[in-house]
Design an enzyme around this catalytic site. Structure first.
Site, PDB file in Angstrom:
ATOM      1  N   LYS A   1      -0.181  14.757 -11.428  1.00 24.18           N
ATOM      2  CA  LYS A   1       0.794  14.275 -12.403  1.00 24.18           C
ATOM      3  C   LYS A   1       1.819  15.362 -12.741  1.00 24.18           C
ATOM      4  O   LYS A   1       2.992  15.064 -12.998  1.00 24.18           O
ATOM      5  CB  LYS A   1       0.089  13.782 -13.667  1.00 24.18           C
TER       6      LYS A   1
ATOM      7  N   ASN B   1       3.843   2.678 -10.612  1.00 23.00           N
ATOM      8  CA  ASN B   1       2.648   2.700 -11.450  1.00 23.00           C
ATOM      9  C   ASN B   1       1.368   2.954 -10.668  1.00 23.00           C
ATOM     10  O   ASN B   1       0.397   3.470 -11.222  1.00 23.00           O
ATOM     11  CB  ASN B   1       2.538   1.370 -12.206  1.00 23.00           C
TER      12      ASN B   1
ATOM     13  N   THR C   1      -8.818   1.287 -19.195  1.00 26.55           N
ATOM     14  CA  THR C   1      -8.659   0.601 -17.919  1.00 26.55           C
ATOM     15  C   THR C   1      -9.830   0.978 -17.021  1.00 26.55           C
ATOM     16  O   THR C   1     -10.604   1.888 -17.330  1.00 26.55           O
ATOM     17  CB  THR C   1      -7.348   1.012 -17.219  1.00 26.55           C
TER      18      THR C   1
ATOM     19  N   ASP D   1       0.878  -1.164   0.000  1.00 28.87           N
ATOM     20  CA  ASP D   1       0.000   0.000   0.000  1.00 28.87           C
ATOM     21  C   ASP D   1       0.916   1.214   0.000  1.00 28.87           C
ATOM     22  O   ASP D   1       1.582   1.497   1.007  1.00 28.87           O
ATOM     23  CB  ASP D   1      -0.902  -0.008   1.235  1.00 28.87           C
TER      24      ASP D   1
ATOM     25  N   TYR E   1      -6.395  15.039 -10.157  1.00 24.97           N
ATOM     26  CA  TYR E   1      -5.582  14.083 -10.918  1.00 24.97           C
ATOM     27  C   TYR E   1      -4.516  14.768 -11.773  1.00 24.97           C
ATOM     28  O   TYR E   1      -3.316  14.452 -11.663  1.00 24.97           O
ATOM     29  CB  TYR E   1      -6.470  13.214 -11.798  1.00 24.97           C
TER      30      TYR E   1
END
Length: 277
Positions: A204, A124, A235, A97, A200
């Site tokens: 990044k 990832n 995904t 985790d 999000y």
């Protein structure tokens, strides 16, 4: 940006990314599953139980590498390991985790026990934070969760694994980013950057900046660290709405994981080459 090497152009990057990491095994796994790594290249992929992470693990395993499958869920993790082993990959599960200090420390201890070192780390694991991310209405907990997993989690795992990476002849770190993290693209009128996202996308961008700072600190070492964009892949992270397959998305991570010793570091790449910051 590249602190260790001159800034390469896209043609140079493509050529360099076609190389292989020094010391990697070219043939099949050279020992029993769970046995000493010996001369076999060892990789750890976080969030490797499904999607792009699984395909990265499969791609590295196809090179004859031993691959640690990092994931929180025991059922999903062991299912992925079983599937990889059935395909001939020397895979082992790593309970992990990325948001938990104790879990990450235990993962590092397990990798050391199983392999004695780490040659490649692929960060990832990540989350989107959910669909409601307009800056004026977002729940700040959404932003906090995205940063905790997508940025702090990467720092936490990388620092825990660095002692093992330093034992490698050609260590590589790949941070899975996204083109939505490009401020150049985000600020270009008409550029396709997806929906407005205050959690999000900025996470990044933050990850890209973190990658550069690691490259600067590690410039005098043999560790190469780069950020990778897999493209818009189908995904469960996006409800399977992407236009690329997870296997296609994994290709850039495999290429950066197998960079030659004179490859780029501190860069931001997709399949086409260097991305604008």
């Amino acid at each position: 940006m590249s602190e260790q090497h001159n800034e390469p152009d896209n043609e140079q990057v493509s050529g360099q990314m076609n190389g292989q990491t020094g010391g990697q095994a070219d043939g099949p796994a050279d020992g029993p599953v769970g046995g000493p790594a010996g001369g076999q290249t060892v990789a750890l992929v976080t969030g490797a139980n499904k999607g792009i992470g699984y395909e990265i693990a499969a791609g590295l395993g196809a090179l004859g590498w031993r691959v640690g499958v990092g994931a929180r869920s025991e059922e999903a993790r062991e299912g992925a390991v079983a599937k990889l082993r059935a395909a001939g990959v020397d895979a082992f599960g790593v309970p992990l985790d990325v948001t938990d200090d104790a879990s990450v420390a235990a993962a590092a201890a397990l990798v050391e026990e199983r392999a004695g070192r780490l040659d490649v780390l692929v960060n990832n694991a990540g989350i989107t934070g959910g669909p409601q991310q307009l800056p004026t209405t977002v729940d700040v907990a959404t932003v906090r969760a995205a940063v905790e997993t997508n940025v702090i989690g990467v720092i936490r795992v990388t620092n825990a694994m660095l002692p093992l990476l330093r034992r490698s002849a050609s260590p590589r770190i790949v941070n899975m980013s996204s083109s939505v993290g490009s401020l150049t693209r985000q600020s270009t009128p008409g550029a396709e950057t997806g929906p407005i996202s205050v959690a999000y996308a900025p996470s990044k961008t933050f990850l890209n900046a973190v990658t550069v700072q690691y490259a600067k600190e590690l410039a005098d070492t043999n560790i190469l660290i780069n950020a990778a964009c897999p493209g818009y892949c189908a995904t469960d992270l996006n409800g399977f709405h992407g236009v690329r397959t997870p296997e296609q998305g994994a290709a850039i991570a495999v290429r950066l994981a197998t960079l030659p010793d004179d490859g780029p570091t501190g860069g931001y790449f997709d399949d086409e080459g260097e991305l604008p910051w």
